[in-house]
Design a protein around this motif. Structure first.
Motif, PDB file in Angstrom:
ATOM      1  N   UNK A 138      83.633  69.950 -52.083  1.00 26.66           N
ATOM      2  CA  UNK A 138      84.339  69.135 -53.085  1.00 26.66           C
ATOM      3  C   UNK A 138      85.002  70.020 -54.134  1.00 26.66           C
ATOM      4  N   UNK A 139      84.321  71.082 -54.545  1.00 29.10           N
ATOM      5  CA  UNK A 139      84.886  72.026 -55.515  1.00 29.10           C
ATOM      6  C   UNK A 139      86.151  72.657 -54.942  1.00 29.10           C
ATOM      7  N   UNK A 140      86.087  73.068 -53.699  1.00 31.00           N
ATOM      8  CA  UNK A 140      87.261  73.685 -53.060  1.00 31.00           C
ATOM      9  C   UNK A 140      88.412  72.697 -52.926  1.00 31.00           C
ATOM     10  N   UNK A 141      88.111  71.471 -52.503  1.00 31.73           N
ATOM     11  CA  UNK A 141      89.178  70.464 -52.357  1.00 31.73           C
ATOM     12  C   UNK A 141      89.861  70.182 -53.688  1.00 31.73           C
ATOM     13  N   UNK A 142      89.072  70.147 -54.757  1.00 34.20           N
ATOM     14  CA  UNK A 142      89.612  69.841 -56.087  1.00 34.20           C
ATOM     15  C   UNK A 142      90.141  71.076 -56.804  1.00 34.20           C
ATOM     16  N   UNK A 143      89.938  72.253 -56.211  1.00 36.17           N
ATOM     17  CA  UNK A 143      90.304  73.522 -56.856  1.00 36.17           C
ATOM     18  C   UNK A 143      89.676  73.603 -58.251  1.00 36.17           C
ATOM     19  N   UNK A 144      88.433  73.131 -58.345  1.00 33.06           N
ATOM     20  CA  UNK A 144      87.718  73.130 -59.629  1.00 33.06           C
ATOM     21  C   UNK A 144      87.324  74.544 -60.022  1.00 33.06           C
ATOM     22  N   UNK A 145      87.365  74.810 -61.298  1.00 32.54           N
ATOM     23  CA  UNK A 145      86.964  76.112 -61.832  1.00 32.54           C
ATOM     24  C   UNK A 145      85.505  76.131 -62.259  1.00 32.54           C
ATOM     25  N   UNK A 146      84.927  74.945 -62.505  1.00 37.56           N
ATOM     26  CA  UNK A 146      83.541  74.884 -62.986  1.00 37.56           C
ATOM     27  C   UNK A 146      82.872  73.600 -62.527  1.00 37.56           C
ATOM     28  N   UNK A 147      81.549  73.681 -62.430  1.00 41.21           N
ATOM     29  CA  UNK A 147      80.693  72.535 -62.150  1.00 41.21           C
ATOM     30  C   UNK A 147      79.743  72.407 -63.327  1.00 41.21           C
ATOM     31  N   UNK A 148      79.615  71.201 -63.864  1.00 38.01           N
ATOM     32  CA  UNK A 148      78.708  70.948 -64.979  1.00 38.01           C
ATOM     33  C   UNK A 148      77.529  70.133 -64.482  1.00 38.01           C
ATOM     34  N   UNK A 149      76.330  70.520 -64.905  1.00 38.61           N
ATOM     35  CA  UNK A 149      75.108  69.805 -64.531  1.00 38.61           C
ATOM     36  C   UNK A 149      74.249  69.638 -65.783  1.00 38.61           C
ATOM     37  N   UNK A 150      73.494  68.545 -65.859  1.00 33.92           N
ATOM     38  CA  UNK A 150      72.637  68.349 -67.032  1.00 33.92           C
ATOM     39  C   UNK A 150      71.640  69.493 -67.227  1.00 33.92           C
ATOM     40  N   UNK A 151      71.069  69.984 -66.138  1.00 35.54           N
ATOM     41  CA  UNK A 151      70.138  71.117 -66.198  1.00 35.54           C
ATOM     42  C   UNK A 151      69.991  71.702 -64.798  1.00 35.54           C
ATOM     43  N   UNK A 152      69.244  72.806 -64.693  1.00 33.02           N
ATOM     44  CA  UNK A 152      69.138  73.460 -63.391  1.00 33.02           C
ATOM     45  C   UNK A 152      68.186  72.750 -62.430  1.00 33.02           C
ATOM     46  N   UNK A 153      67.494  71.708 -62.890  1.00 35.38           N
ATOM     47  CA  UNK A 153      66.630  70.959 -61.974  1.00 35.38           C
ATOM     48  C   UNK A 153      67.467  70.266 -60.891  1.00 35.38           C
ATOM     49  N   UNK A 154      68.750  70.072 -61.159  1.00 38.71           N
ATOM     50  CA  UNK A 154      69.635  69.495 -60.146  1.00 38.71           C
ATOM     51  C   UNK A 154      69.829  70.446 -58.971  1.00 38.71           C
ATOM     52  N   UNK A 155      69.410  71.689 -59.166  1.00 39.99           N
ATOM     53  CA  UNK A 155      69.471  72.701 -58.108  1.00 39.99           C
ATOM     54  C   UNK A 155      68.071  73.202 -57.786  1.00 39.99           C
ATOM     55  N   UNK A 156      67.064  72.381 -58.048  1.00 42.00           N
ATOM     56  CA  UNK A 156      65.659  72.769 -57.847  1.00 42.00           C
ATOM     57  C   UNK A 156      65.305  74.024 -58.636  1.00 42.00           C
ATOM     58  N   UNK A 157      65.918  74.198 -59.797  1.00 42.34           N
ATOM     59  CA  UNK A 157      65.608  75.324 -60.677  1.00 42.34           C
ATOM     60  C   UNK A 157      66.348  76.602 -60.362  1.00 42.34           C
ATOM     61  N   UNK A 158      67.112  76.623 -59.271  1.00 45.29           N
ATOM     62  CA  UNK A 158      67.862  77.814 -58.874  1.00 45.29           C
ATOM     63  C   UNK A 158      69.317  77.432 -58.641  1.00 45.29           C
ATOM     64  N   UNK A 159      70.196  78.108 -59.338  1.00 43.20           N
ATOM     65  CA  UNK A 159      71.625  77.855 -59.140  1.00 43.20           C
ATOM     66  C   UNK A 159      72.065  78.624 -57.896  1.00 43.20           C
ATOM     67  N   UNK A 160      72.571  77.947 -56.886  1.00 41.99           N
ATOM     68  CA  UNK A 160      72.915  78.616 -55.620  1.00 41.99           C
ATOM     69  C   UNK A 160      74.054  79.627 -55.760  1.00 41.99           C
ATOM     70  N   UNK A 161      73.828  80.796 -55.198  1.00 37.79           N
ATOM     71  CA  UNK A 161      74.845  81.854 -55.199  1.00 37.79           C
ATOM     72  C   UNK A 161      76.124  81.366 -54.533  1.00 37.79           C
ATOM     73  N   UNK A 162      75.989  80.622 -53.452  1.00 37.95           N
ATOM     74  CA  UNK A 162      77.173  80.136 -52.730  1.00 37.95           C
ATOM     75  C   UNK A 162      78.040  79.253 -53.616  1.00 37.95           C
ATOM     76  N   UNK A 163      77.426  78.496 -54.505  1.00 40.19           N
ATOM     77  CA  UNK A 163      78.188  77.650 -55.430  1.00 40.19           C
ATOM     78  C   UNK A 163      78.871  78.497 -56.493  1.00 40.19           C
ATOM     79  N   UNK A 164      78.140  79.457 -57.040  1.00 40.25           N
ATOM     80  CA  UNK A 164      78.719  80.325 -58.077  1.00 40.25           C
ATOM     81  C   UNK A 164      79.828  81.201 -57.508  1.00 40.25           C
ATOM     82  N   UNK A 165      79.815  81.409 -56.217  1.00 42.05           N
ATOM     83  CA  UNK A 165      80.883  82.193 -55.586  1.00 42.05           C
ATOM     84  C   UNK A 165      82.223  81.471 -55.649  1.00 42.05           C
TER      85      UNK A 165
END
Length: 77
Positions: free
Chosen positions: A16-43
């Protein structure tokens, strides 16, 4: 909207980020990623959490800094 039954939600978010050419993803907290922000997403986009207020940014060198090679752990102050 992703739910607990969404297959491979991180990959779907990346797509979805790629389709939208988004520069950033906002989340309330890192629990949405089970406490770990995925490297693949930050890439593909910066990840910003609201609480605590943190930014997991893509590095200008193209390198992703994660000690386990899979996820970026939250920096402890």
């Amino acid at each position: 909207m992703f739910t607990a039954s969404t297959p491979d939600p991180i990959q779907q978010l990346i797509d979805a980020v790629r389709r939208a050419a988004a520069e950033a993803v906002f989340a309330p907290d890192d629990s949405h990623f089970d406490g770990l922000v995925p490297v693949a997403l930050v890439a593909v986009a910066d990840v910003v959490t609201v609480r605590p207020e943190e930014t997991f940014a893509r590095w200008s060198t193209g390198e992703i800094h994660g000690s386990d090679g899979v996820s970026i752990k939250r920096w402890q102050r």
